[in-house]
Scaffold this motif. Structure first.
Motif, PDB file in Angstrom:
ATOM      1  N   THR A 124       0.847  -1.190   0.000  1.00  0.00           N
ATOM      2  CA  THR A 124       0.000   0.000   0.000  1.00  0.00           C
ATOM      3  C   THR A 124       0.876   1.231   0.000  1.00  0.00           C
ATOM      4  N   ILE A 125       0.659   2.105  -0.987  1.00  0.00           N
ATOM      5  CA  ILE A 125       1.414   3.351  -1.080  1.00  0.00           C
ATOM      6  C   ILE A 125       0.481   4.492  -0.710  1.00  0.00           C
ATOM      7  N   SER A 126       0.843   5.227   0.331  1.00  0.00           N
ATOM      8  CA  SER A 126      -0.022   6.312   0.791  1.00  0.00           C
ATOM      9  C   SER A 126       0.588   7.655   0.432  1.00  0.00           C
ATOM     10  N   ARG A 127      -0.218   8.499  -0.191  1.00  0.00           N
ATOM     11  CA  ARG A 127       0.182   9.868  -0.523  1.00  0.00           C
ATOM     12  C   ARG A 127      -0.927  10.796  -0.051  1.00  0.00           C
ATOM     13  N   ALA A 128      -0.704  12.105  -0.186  1.00  0.00           N
ATOM     14  CA  ALA A 128      -1.689  13.072   0.311  1.00  0.00           C
ATOM     15  C   ALA A 128      -3.067  12.855  -0.297  1.00  0.00           C
ATOM     16  N   GLN A 129      -3.109  12.493  -1.584  1.00  0.00           N
ATOM     17  CA  GLN A 129      -4.397  12.341  -2.282  1.00  0.00           C
ATOM     18  C   GLN A 129      -5.129  11.052  -1.912  1.00  0.00           C
ATOM     19  N   GLY A 130      -4.442  10.138  -1.289  1.00  0.00           N
ATOM     20  CA  GLY A 130      -5.081   8.884  -0.927  1.00  0.00           C
ATOM     21  C   GLY A 130      -4.084   7.744  -0.959  1.00  0.00           C
ATOM     22  N   SER A 131      -4.578   6.537  -0.820  1.00  0.00           N
ATOM     23  CA  SER A 131      -3.646   5.409  -0.850  1.00  0.00           C
ATOM     24  C   SER A 131      -4.084   4.372  -1.886  1.00  0.00           C
ATOM     25  N   VAL A 132      -3.095   3.725  -2.482  1.00  0.00           N
ATOM     26  CA  VAL A 132      -3.350   2.731  -3.521  1.00  0.00           C
ATOM     27  C   VAL A 132      -2.664   1.426  -3.107  1.00  0.00           C
ATOM     28  N   THR A 133      -3.367   0.317  -3.331  1.00  0.00           N
ATOM     29  CA  THR A 133      -2.787  -0.979  -3.001  1.00  0.00           C
ATOM     30  C   THR A 133      -2.479  -1.746  -4.279  1.00  0.00           C
ATOM     31  N   PHE A 134      -1.242  -2.193  -4.388  1.00  0.00           N
ATOM     32  CA  PHE A 134      -0.810  -2.960  -5.566  1.00  0.00           C
ATOM     33  C   PHE A 134      -0.493  -4.406  -5.164  1.00  0.00           C
ATOM     34  N   PRO A 135      -0.694  -5.340  -6.107  1.00  0.00           N
ATOM     35  CA  PRO A 135      -0.258  -6.711  -5.801  1.00  0.00           C
ATOM     36  C   PRO A 135       1.269  -6.763  -5.714  1.00  0.00           C
ATOM     37  N   ALA A 136       1.798  -7.551  -4.782  1.00  0.00           N
ATOM     38  CA  ALA A 136       3.266  -7.640  -4.624  1.00  0.00           C
ATOM     39  C   ALA A 136       3.631  -9.045  -4.135  1.00  0.00           C
ATOM     40  N   ASN A 137       3.313 -10.021  -4.965  1.00  0.00           N
ATOM     41  CA  ASN A 137       3.605 -11.402  -4.602  1.00  0.00           C
ATOM     42  C   ASN A 137       4.950 -11.801  -5.222  1.00  0.00           C
ATOM     43  N   PHE A 138       5.958 -11.992  -4.385  1.00  0.00           N
ATOM     44  CA  PHE A 138       7.296 -12.290  -4.912  1.00  0.00           C
ATOM     45  C   PHE A 138       8.036 -13.193  -3.941  1.00  0.00           C
ATOM     46  N   ILE A 139       9.104 -13.812  -4.454  1.00  0.00           N
ATOM     47  CA  ILE A 139       9.993 -14.591  -3.595  1.00  0.00           C
ATOM     48  C   ILE A 139      11.182 -13.690  -3.275  1.00  0.00           C
ATOM     49  N   LEU A 140      11.452 -13.503  -1.996  1.00  0.00           N
ATOM     50  CA  LEU A 140      12.587 -12.673  -1.605  1.00  0.00           C
ATOM     51  C   LEU A 140      13.814 -13.556  -1.368  1.00  0.00           C
ATOM     52  N   VAL A 141      14.906 -13.215  -2.040  1.00  0.00           N
ATOM     53  CA  VAL A 141      16.177 -13.905  -1.801  1.00  0.00           C
ATOM     54  C   VAL A 141      17.189 -12.846  -1.386  1.00  0.00           C
ATOM     55  N   GLY A 142      17.829 -13.049  -0.260  1.00  0.00           N
ATOM     56  CA  GLY A 142      18.818 -12.086   0.225  1.00  0.00           C
ATOM     57  C   GLY A 142      20.136 -12.771   0.512  1.00  0.00           C
ATOM     58  N   ALA A 143      21.229 -12.042   0.297  1.00  0.00           N
ATOM     59  CA  ALA A 143      22.546 -12.581   0.638  1.00  0.00           C
ATOM     60  C   ALA A 143      23.259 -11.568   1.509  1.00  0.00           C
ATOM     61  N   MET A 144      24.007 -12.040   2.488  1.00  0.00           N
ATOM     62  CA  MET A 144      24.768 -11.114   3.325  1.00  0.00           C
ATOM     63  C   MET A 144      26.030 -11.772   3.864  1.00  0.00           C
ATOM     64  N   ASN A 145      27.014 -10.939   4.189  1.00  0.00           N
ATOM     65  CA  ASN A 145      28.212 -11.411   4.868  1.00  0.00           C
ATOM     66  C   ASN A 145      27.902 -11.498   6.353  1.00  0.00           C
ATOM     67  N   PRO A 146      28.690 -12.294   7.098  1.00  0.00           N
ATOM     68  CA  PRO A 146      28.444 -12.365   8.544  1.00  0.00           C
ATOM     69  C   PRO A 146      28.828 -11.069   9.257  1.00  0.00           C
ATOM     70  N   CYS A 147      29.697 -10.249   8.624  1.00  0.00           N
ATOM     71  CA  CYS A 147      30.157  -8.985   9.213  1.00  0.00           C
ATOM     72  C   CYS A 147      30.705  -8.123   8.068  1.00  0.00           C
ATOM     73  N   PRO A 148      30.981  -6.835   8.300  1.00  0.00           N
ATOM     74  CA  PRO A 148      31.461  -6.001   7.189  1.00  0.00           C
ATOM     75  C   PRO A 148      32.737  -6.511   6.523  1.00  0.00           C
ATOM     76  N   CYS A 149      33.703  -7.089   7.284  1.00  0.00           N
ATOM     77  CA  CYS A 149      34.938  -7.560   6.633  1.00  0.00           C
ATOM     78  C   CYS A 149      34.727  -8.923   5.986  1.00  0.00           C
ATOM     79  N   GLY A 150      33.694  -9.640   6.390  1.00  0.00           N
ATOM     80  CA  GLY A 150      33.345 -10.904   5.744  1.00  0.00           C
ATOM     81  C   GLY A 150      33.891 -12.157   6.395  1.00  0.00           C
ATOM     82  N   TYR A 151      34.677 -12.009   7.484  1.00  0.00           N
ATOM     83  CA  TYR A 151      35.352 -13.196   8.036  1.00  0.00           C
ATOM     84  C   TYR A 151      34.876 -13.602   9.426  1.00  0.00           C
TER      85      TYR A 151
END
Ligand SMILES: [Zn+2]
Length: 206
Positions: free
Chosen positions: A28-55
């Motif tokens: 749902t995106i809300s702006r001054a004029q009102g709010s609109v709801t869009f479909p957003a069905n997706f698979i989320l895949v994320g990757a990360m290091n264990p810490c900033p240096c990576g070790y």
């Protein structure tokens, strides 16, 4: 599919806005004029290091991050966000022997066959409903379709206590165990299906 590389770099507040679409599959995106709801069905895949240096946690190289930075970095991913993710996999350092090993693993088309068969089971399971796969199940369907044998139930009970799992994580584990059982064409969830699903919860961070 939405792939976010270097997940913590997106920052706490941006990641928190993903909670609604991850849960409700709409945004749902809300702006001054009102709010609109869009479909957003997706698979989320994320990757990360264990810490900033990576070790951090590496058996061979020392993490050079200053004290406190590792936990600050990992805390950018909040508990409620983690609760909405189905599968966590740690990817450790790969040594030379493994990289140089020429033996081939299972062929992708074999894996695809297994995945298609499991999808078909789910398609039949949810015929006549709005659901299309195990991940879509709400608590009512989890109760109906995620029947586990007794040894699997006691395993889940022990995991809930030891890992301090939330109700949301409890349902996620059952849904994932249902999928793992479907991949073996098993009617009832057995202890080893459940044990595998529990393994995909995140380990204790710093
Ligand atoms: Zn580090």
């Amino acid at each position: 599919m939405l792939f976010l590389d270097e997940l913590p770099e997106f920052g706490h507040s941006l990641l928190e806005t993903l909670r609604q679409p991850l849960e409700d599959k709409v945004i749902t995106i809300s702006r001054a004029q009102g709010s609109v709801t869009f479909p957003a069905n997706f698979i989320l895949v994320g990757a990360m290091n264990p810490c900033p240096c990576g070790y951090y946690g590496d058996p061979f190289r020392r993490c050079t991050c200053p004290a406190g930075l590792v936990s600050r970095y990992q805390r950018r991913i909040s508990g409620p966000f983690i609760d909405r993710v189905d599968i966590f996999i740690e990817v450790p350092h790969i040594d030379y022997e493994k990289l140089a090993d020429n033996r081939l693993g299972e062929k992708s088309d074999k894996v695809q066959e297994r995945a298609n068969a499991a999808r078909l089971i789910q398609h039949q399971r949810f015929q006549g409903t709005k659901l299309s796969c195990n991940a879509d199940m709400m608590p009512t369907e989890v109760r109906e379709f995620c029947q586990a044998e007794e040894s699997a139930q006691s395993l889940l009970k022990a995991a809930m206590k030891q890992l301090y799992l939330s109700a949301r994580a409890f349902h996620r584990i059952l849904k994932l165990a249902r999928t793992i059982a479907d991949l073996e064409n098993a009617g009832i969830i057995k202890a080893h299906h459940l044990a595998e699903a529990v393994q995909y919860r995140p380990r204790q961070t710093v």
